[in-house]
Design an enzyme around this catalytic site. Structure first.
Site, mmCIF file in Angstrom:
data_model
loop_
_atom_site.group_PDB
_atom_site.id
_atom_site.type_symbol
_atom_site.label_atom_id
_atom_site.label_comp_id
_atom_site.label_asym_id
_atom_site.label_seq_id
_atom_site.Cartn_x
_atom_site.Cartn_y
_atom_site.Cartn_z
ATOM 1 N N HIS B 81 0.848 -1.198 0.000
ATOM 2 C CA HIS B 81 0.000 0.000 0.000
ATOM 3 C C HIS B 81 0.882 1.247 0.000
ATOM 4 O O HIS B 81 0.658 2.180 -0.779
ATOM 5 C CB HIS B 81 -0.918 -0.018 1.229
ATOM 6 C CG HIS B 81 -1.545 1.301 1.557
ATOM 7 N ND1 HIS B 81 -2.538 1.858 0.768
ATOM 8 C CD2 HIS B 81 -1.331 2.180 2.557
ATOM 9 C CE1 HIS B 81 -2.893 3.030 1.296
ATOM 10 N NE2 HIS B 81 -2.180 3.243 2.373
ATOM 11 N N ASP B 110 7.394 22.921 -25.075
ATOM 12 C CA ASP B 110 7.367 21.534 -24.586
ATOM 13 C C ASP B 110 8.417 21.418 -23.495
ATOM 14 O O ASP B 110 9.062 22.395 -23.140
ATOM 15 C CB ASP B 110 7.661 20.533 -25.723
ATOM 16 C CG ASP B 110 7.019 19.174 -25.440
ATOM 17 O OD1 ASP B 110 7.225 18.652 -24.323
ATOM 18 O OD2 ASP B 110 6.309 18.641 -26.311
ATOM 19 N N TRP B 146 7.399 -0.523 3.971
ATOM 20 C CA TRP B 146 7.981 0.133 2.789
ATOM 21 C C TRP B 146 9.380 0.634 3.092
ATOM 22 O O TRP B 146 10.156 0.882 2.184
ATOM 23 C CB TRP B 146 7.089 1.279 2.317
ATOM 24 C CG TRP B 146 7.250 2.567 3.058
ATOM 25 C CD1 TRP B 146 6.725 2.874 4.267
ATOM 26 C CD2 TRP B 146 7.998 3.717 2.631
ATOM 27 N NE1 TRP B 146 7.094 4.151 4.631
ATOM 28 C CE2 TRP B 146 7.880 4.691 3.641
ATOM 29 C CE3 TRP B 146 8.754 4.029 1.492
ATOM 30 C CZ2 TRP B 146 8.482 5.945 3.563
ATOM 31 C CZ3 TRP B 146 9.360 5.281 1.419
ATOM 32 C CH2 TRP B 146 9.219 6.222 2.449
ATOM 33 N N SER B 173 13.173 6.569 -13.265
ATOM 34 C CA SER B 173 12.094 7.374 -13.828
ATOM 35 C C SER B 173 12.032 8.731 -13.145
ATOM 36 O O SER B 173 11.939 9.777 -13.803
ATOM 37 C CB SER B 173 10.774 6.616 -13.669
ATOM 38 O OG SER B 173 9.687 7.487 -13.820
ATOM 39 N N SER B 174 12.116 8.733 -11.808
ATOM 40 C CA SER B 174 12.023 9.993 -11.070
ATOM 41 C C SER B 174 13.194 10.908 -11.380
ATOM 42 O O SER B 174 13.024 12.113 -11.543
ATOM 43 C CB SER B 174 12.013 9.725 -9.570
ATOM 44 O OG SER B 174 10.833 9.098 -9.201
ATOM 45 N N HIS B 257 13.430 11.411 4.299
ATOM 46 C CA HIS B 257 12.830 12.664 4.735
ATOM 47 C C HIS B 257 12.670 13.673 3.614
ATOM 48 O O HIS B 257 11.584 14.207 3.434
ATOM 49 C CB HIS B 257 13.466 13.265 5.983
ATOM 50 C CG HIS B 257 12.458 14.174 6.606
ATOM 51 N ND1 HIS B 257 11.402 13.706 7.360
ATOM 52 C CD2 HIS B 257 12.231 15.497 6.450
ATOM 53 C CE1 HIS B 257 10.604 14.711 7.653
ATOM 54 N NE2 HIS B 257 11.087 15.801 7.127
ATOM 55 N N GLU B 259 12.182 12.882 0.695
ATOM 56 C CA GLU B 259 11.082 12.269 -0.062
ATOM 57 C C GLU B 259 9.731 12.769 0.440
ATOM 58 O O GLU B 259 8.813 13.025 -0.328
ATOM 59 C CB GLU B 259 11.176 10.741 0.063
ATOM 60 C CG GLU B 259 9.961 9.962 -0.416
ATOM 61 C CD GLU B 259 9.764 10.003 -1.924
ATOM 62 O OE1 GLU B 259 10.737 10.339 -2.624
ATOM 63 O OE2 GLU B 259 8.647 9.723 -2.389
ATOM 64 N N TYR B 261 9.086 15.641 1.611
ATOM 65 C CA TYR B 261 8.860 16.987 1.079
ATOM 66 C C TYR B 261 8.682 16.972 -0.425
ATOM 67 O O TYR B 261 8.020 17.849 -0.972
ATOM 68 C CB TYR B 261 9.983 17.926 1.533
ATOM 69 C CG TYR B 261 9.917 18.126 3.025
ATOM 70 C CD1 TYR B 261 8.714 18.528 3.609
ATOM 71 C CD2 TYR B 261 10.978 17.856 3.848
ATOM 72 C CE1 TYR B 261 8.604 18.669 4.973
ATOM 73 C CE2 TYR B 261 10.868 17.995 5.221
ATOM 74 C CZ TYR B 261 9.674 18.398 5.777
ATOM 75 O OH TYR B 261 9.569 18.521 7.124
ATOM 76 N N SER B 272 -1.009 27.468 -3.780
ATOM 77 C CA SER B 272 -0.649 28.873 -3.964
ATOM 78 C C SER B 272 -1.133 29.419 -5.305
ATOM 79 O O SER B 272 -1.145 30.634 -5.511
ATOM 80 C CB SER B 272 0.869 29.053 -3.863
ATOM 81 O OG SER B 272 1.320 28.577 -2.620
ATOM 82 N N HIS B 306 15.096 12.025 12.920
ATOM 83 C CA HIS B 306 13.917 12.101 13.792
ATOM 84 C C HIS B 306 12.969 10.924 13.538
ATOM 85 O O HIS B 306 12.022 10.746 14.282
ATOM 86 C CB HIS B 306 13.193 13.451 13.682
ATOM 87 C CG HIS B 306 12.504 13.717 12.387
ATOM 88 N ND1 HIS B 306 12.376 14.980 11.868
ATOM 89 C CD2 HIS B 306 11.871 12.912 11.509
ATOM 90 C CE1 HIS B 306 11.714 14.930 10.735
ATOM 91 N NE2 HIS B 306 11.400 13.684 10.496
ATOM 92 N N HIS B 307 13.240 10.141 12.499
ATOM 93 C CA HIS B 307 12.490 8.901 12.306
ATOM 94 C C HIS B 307 13.065 7.769 13.156
ATOM 95 O O HIS B 307 12.548 6.669 13.141
ATOM 96 C CB HIS B 307 12.520 8.485 10.831
ATOM 97 C CG HIS B 307 11.883 9.481 9.914
ATOM 98 N ND1 HIS B 307 10.556 9.430 9.573
ATOM 99 C CD2 HIS B 307 12.374 10.565 9.294
ATOM 100 C CE1 HIS B 307 10.270 10.444 8.767
ATOM 101 N NE2 HIS B 307 11.354 11.151 8.580
ATOM 102 N N THR B 332 7.145 26.541 7.512
ATOM 103 C CA THR B 332 5.840 25.963 7.204
ATOM 104 C C THR B 332 4.738 26.877 7.728
ATOM 105 O O THR B 332 3.724 27.106 7.051
ATOM 106 C CB THR B 332 5.707 24.557 7.810
ATOM 107 O OG1 THR B 332 6.895 23.825 7.518
ATOM 108 C CG2 THR B 332 4.527 23.819 7.232
ATOM 109 N N LYS B 335 4.136 29.774 5.468
ATOM 110 C CA LYS B 335 3.300 29.437 4.310
ATOM 111 C C LYS B 335 1.824 29.468 4.679
ATOM 112 O O LYS B 335 1.007 30.045 3.962
ATOM 113 C CB LYS B 335 3.664 28.043 3.782
ATOM 114 C CG LYS B 335 4.981 28.031 3.062
ATOM 115 C CD LYS B 335 5.185 26.717 2.357
ATOM 116 C CE LYS B 335 6.115 26.894 1.176
ATOM 117 N NZ LYS B 335 5.554 27.691 0.106
ATOM 118 N N ARG B 454 1.580 0.515 15.360
ATOM 119 C CA ARG B 454 1.219 0.424 13.942
ATOM 120 C C ARG B 454 1.641 -0.943 13.409
ATOM 121 O O ARG B 454 2.349 -1.696 14.079
ATOM 122 C CB ARG B 454 1.885 1.543 13.145
ATOM 123 C CG ARG B 454 3.390 1.487 13.181
ATOM 124 C CD ARG B 454 4.028 2.728 12.596
ATOM 125 N NE ARG B 454 3.924 2.753 11.146
ATOM 126 C CZ ARG B 454 4.798 3.407 10.349
ATOM 127 N NH1 ARG B 454 5.792 4.081 10.864
ATOM 128 N NH2 ARG B 454 4.657 3.387 9.043
#
Lengths: 389, 542
Positions: B81, B110, B146, B173-174, B257, B259, B261, B272, B306-307, B332, B335, B454
């Protein structure tokens, strides 16, 4: 989680009550409702109480900021609508406002960081402990070694929970006491004693967590982590493994029984007595019937999670024992697999965790169950010889 | 480029440049709009595949006891998932939006590297076919989460090699997509559109693309080390061989991390664009928005641990990562305050894109609050690896990233297809989504605080009621998305009934609203004459 009996009501009235509680907590985050397992526990140690205080402080700060920011949004969405004929202003920046809403958050953050830092420094003071317990995580059980008192045992999910948690078991979990939060052997600890834990693992990463102590710590193979607790209240405190560790990650609970110091000493004496008996059991000769009967119990507690009660295993990771070449082959090879494990697979070295009598009994049972025809007897002393050999 | 009158309807001069017919149009296309469409449809399909897996999870958690799946399959579902939603749904959706919009927003004909663009997309279906095929292999799909933490991830069967290869392909690809976006933005802007005149969506994607280029190779390195540990006898992460299982977590989160963002900065850009349109007022604090985005991107590289607060770091490490993480709240916050200030004294209407944008601001901020709570190390010792974390990241990813993608879809759908969606259905979709998504995720905060870890397939009965609510919310949210599917398909394939104006929304700013509706196959063959008032931040002098 000492209050679990209080929250097991599932009646409609209970649901409404919970809904009201939920609404209240959402509005006020009132600590008084902590009993209803909506909020973090205050726990039973100085550290857990400090963590609870920090949690509530930050929660309230977030609630206040949220009310202000979302309030401004809703006021704006009400007043500044085209349908009310509001003409758009055209301003697009204000240096003053931008400085204000950069500086104020910084000050708030500093206000949070100071108590957080103090609490963290306090948690890191693992020295001056009165006793040490080594905790080792295995798939999927815990092993506890009391370093000073020389007590050592495994702790598995209790058999009532284990039967109920099988897929479509037909047993209603609500009828099982402390479903999934109960074990066969509890960790007994004295209160008002600084207990240091040395936490590690044998196979994959686990995490040892009792919410009432206020922390969890990863159990990592090859590392020894330190943590400590000084329990204030006698009681039974329940927790679970908190790091995904494979298929039975959800089924390796932790139960700590905190007792007075004299009661703890009595428990230690009792454990020593049992170890003496176990030691004598290794030396003596066992009959085939005795081995099979004891072996079945050991098998169900220690082996069935992977190899299954019917000995069929779970392909491909966990091979079947019924009809397996090992269980029907030479005894030395069979003993070797169980005592030393199979590196690179989920098969553990049970020589580290089970005593020789348990291993011998489980082996004997395995070799005669499910149509296995070896049906020979393995004595505890054979296992001891193999371990030393 | 020398004259000012080339911006409108320039497709009339290019009848011979229409799309090819049939399947080959899509297989061989180098057109940024076609490729954008492919990305968006692929992401929509993956959203439903990943959603179906989430429903398996919620079905099993509907009540205590195991009723639906075995624990190992449950773990495969949580793992898949996440992989499908992150790499298959959210990231390709943003890349699809970038493909459609970045050239049109900067006035380019293009993307800079059209052939590579084709390849970037067409890798994805193969990568995901391979990833999903592992579910049908003997050993089953990946089941270690994951995050693929060793040693657990190394215990799985041989489908592991397929998973690693699929992740490598997604990374390729990314990276190619990101290089293309950087090259397009830096080289192909219309004359006079200097960097601080670019629409904010373009800015956020420029920064996101740099993040992608920096961290995807790190992920590739981490999973390659897993591969060699598993098959070639190395011991990078094996303590018994002198390796370090925690090192994997450091490397993984150094990717992971940023990722996070990568999945939220483009959302900031979308919101915006949308809020000024429906507030009929320039974006507040454009320059501070740009700097805040860049600050968040920078900070994302120094907060990874922090993870990992519970892995047993030294005190100094925990303090550093706590402070650095808390600092993220400042840009943040800027914003969020800027969005509120943009709405303030505007002349607002609440069409579906605006509803999703406002929903984004409120619900993403709630996710931000729980993020701030998680930053506090001692409290994290309790929150970590519980449903509190699950609630947190679903608020920022579902009501954050996914809501912004839906806002974008409603906002630009008329420009893409030439059809206006049904506002009534759109509002139904929004209101049902916002109610059900909160029923789905809000109780998970309580579950986590009450002590539910979890990634468990079964739980103690004291967690039963909130799990039941959450599952009901999950199924309702899932079904609600069928409305979205219907709306998108109807707009894409339905008969065109009216000719929409170029500027579909009254207050819309940006070069994409100066071309015909639907956007012609080729736009801006000649660079447009860019004027300051063409962008949502209006007065760019500040």
């Amino acid at each position: 989680m000492t209050n679990s009996k209080g929250v097991q009501r599932r009646s409609l009235g209970g649901l409404f009550h919970r809904a009201a509680t939920l609404a209240l907590l959402t509005l006020m985050a009132a600590p008084a409702w902590a009993d209803y397992a909506l909020n973090l526990t205050q726990g039973v140690s100085e550290f857990s109480e400090r963590v609870y205080g920090l949690h509530m402080l930050i929660l309230w700060i977030c609630v206040v900021i949220g009310v202000l920011v979302f309030g401004a949004m809703f006021v704006s969405m009400y007043l500044h609508r085209k349908s009310r004929g509001h003409e758009p202003a055209q301003f697009s920046h204000s240096t003053k406002a931008e400085i204000v809403w950069t500086v104020i958050p910084i000050l708030i953050l500093v206000g949070m960081a100071i108590p957080a830092t103090n609490t963290l420094v306090y948690m890191h003071q693992t020295g001056d402990s009165d006793m040490t317990v080594k905790i080792t995580g295995y798939q999927w059980k815990w092993k506890y070694d009391y370093i000073e008192d020389d007590v050592s045992f495994l702790s598995n999910l209790d058999s009532a929970s284990n039967s109920a948690r099988q897929l479509n078991s037909g047993i209603d979990p609500a009828t099982v006491d402390d479903y999934l939060l109960n074990v066969d052997n509890r960790v007994v600890l004295p209160i008002n004693t600084k207990v240091r834990f040395l936490i590690t693992a044998d196979d994959v990463i686990h995490a040892w967590w009792v919410p009432d102590f206020g922390w969890k710590r990863d159990a990592i193979p090859g590392f020894v982590n330190e943590a400590w607790v000084e329990i204030k209240e006698p009681g039974i405190y329940r927790g679970q493994c908190a790091e995904l560790c494979g298929k039975d990650h959800g089924f390796m609970p932790i139960v700590v029984e905190a007792v007075s110091r004299p009661a703890y000493q009595a428990w230690v004496d009792e454990q020593k007595q049992e170890q003496l008996v176990a030691e004598q059991n290794v030396e003596r000769d066992w009959s085939q019937e005795e081995l099979v009967a004891h072996g079945q119990a050991v098998y169900e507690a220690q082996c069935a999670a992977c190899h299954q009660l019917n000995g069929q295993g779970l392909a491909p990771a966990f091979p079947a024992l019924a009809g397996s070449p090992v269980a029907n082959g030479p005894t030395e090879d069979h003993i070797d697999v169980v005592v030393n494990g199979r590196p690179g697979t989920a098969m553990q070295a049970f020589g580290d965790t089970l005593n020789e009598a348990d291993i011998a009994a489980a082996l004997t049972y395995t070799r005669s169950a499910w149509g296995n025809k070896a049906s020979d007897t393995i004595q505890p002393r054979d296992v001891r010889a193999a371990k030393r050999g | 480029m020398s004259t000012a009158e080339t911006t409108h309807h320039d497709q009339d001069d290019h009848h011979d440049h229409g799309p090819a017919k049939g399947l080959s149009r899509w297989v061989f296309t180098t057109n940024h709009k076609d490729i954008g469409t492919l990305y968006l449809l692929f992401s929509l399909a993956m959203f439903f595949v990943g959603g179906a897996m989430a429903l398996v999870i919620r079905a099993e958690l509907f009540q205590p006891g195991l009723q639906v799946v075995e624990p190992d399959f449950f773990n495969q579902m949580t793992t898949m998932h996440a992989l499908v939603m992150i790499f298959g749904a959210v990231m390709p959706a943003f890349v699809g939006l970038a493909n459609w919009l970045v050239p049109m927003m900067v006035g380019a004909p293009d993307m800079a590297l059209p052939r590579m663009n084709n390849w970037s997309f067409w890798i994805l279906p193969f990568a995901f076919a391979m990833l999903l095929s592992t579910l049908f292999m003997e050993s089953g799909g990946p089941a270690a989460g994951w995050t693929l933490y060793p040693p657990l991830s190394l215990q799985g069967g041989d489908s592991f090699a397929f998973v690693i290869f699929a992740i490598h392909l997604m990374g390729l690809s990314s990276i190619m997509g990101a290089i293309n976006i950087v090259a397009t933005i830096l080289n192909m802007r219309a004359p006079k559109m200097n960097l601080l005149r670019m629409p904010l969506f373009v800015w956020t994607w420029l920064i996101t693309a740099f993040l992608l280029i920096m961290v995807m190779p790190v992920l590739a390195g981490a999973v390659t080390m897993l591969l060699t540990d598993r098959y070639f006898g190395t011991s990078f992460f094996n303590a018994a061989g002198g390796g370090d299982p925690v090192m994997f977590q450091h490397i993984f989160w150094f990717f992971g991390h940023p990722e996070v963002y990568i999945m939220i900065l483009p959302a900031f850009g979308i919101v915006s664009e949308i809020i000024p349109t429906f507030a009929r007022k320039p974006l507040f604090g454009y320059v501070s928005m740009v700097y805040a985005t860049a600050s968040i991107a920078f900070l994302s590289f120094i907060v990874w641990a922090h993870h990992m607060f519970t892995t047993g770091m030294p005190l100094g490490g925990e303090l550093f990562f706590m402070y650095a993480t808390m600092v993220i709240a400042v840009p943040t916050g800027v914003k969020v305050f800027n969005w509120v200030a943009t709405m303030w004294k505007g002349s607002m209407t609440f069409e579906t894109p605006m509803l999703f944008a406002v929903g984004f601001v409120i619900l993403f901020t709630i996710g931000g609050f729980s993020g701030l709570m998680l930053a506090i190390v001692p409290a994290d010792f309790q929150y970590h690896d519980t449903y509190f974390v699950v609630a947190h990241f679903h608020y920022v990813l579902v009501t954050g990233a996914v809501f912004s993608i839906m806002a974008a879809a409603y906002y630009w759908l008329p420009k893409w297809t030439g059809n206006m969606y049904s506002e009534t259905l759109g509002k139904w979709h929004f209101w049902l989504s916002v109610v059900t998504v909160n029923l789905l995720f809000f109780p998970q905060h309580f579950l986590g605080l009450a002590g539910m870890p979890r990634r468990i397939p079964d739980y103690s009965v004291q967690f039963a009621e909130f799990n039941m609510w959450s599952s009901i919310g999950g199924f309702a949210f899932g079904l609600t998305q069928l409305i979205f599917l219907y709306i998108v398909l109807k707009a894409s394939f339905g008969k065109r009934t009216e000719q929409l104006p170029d500027r579909v929304w009254e207050g819309a700013k940006g070069l994409e609203w100066t071309v015909a509706t639907p956007a012609p196959y080729h736009t801006f063959d000649e660079a447009p004459d860019f004027r300051d008032e063409d962008v949502a931040h209006g007065d760019v002098a500040h």
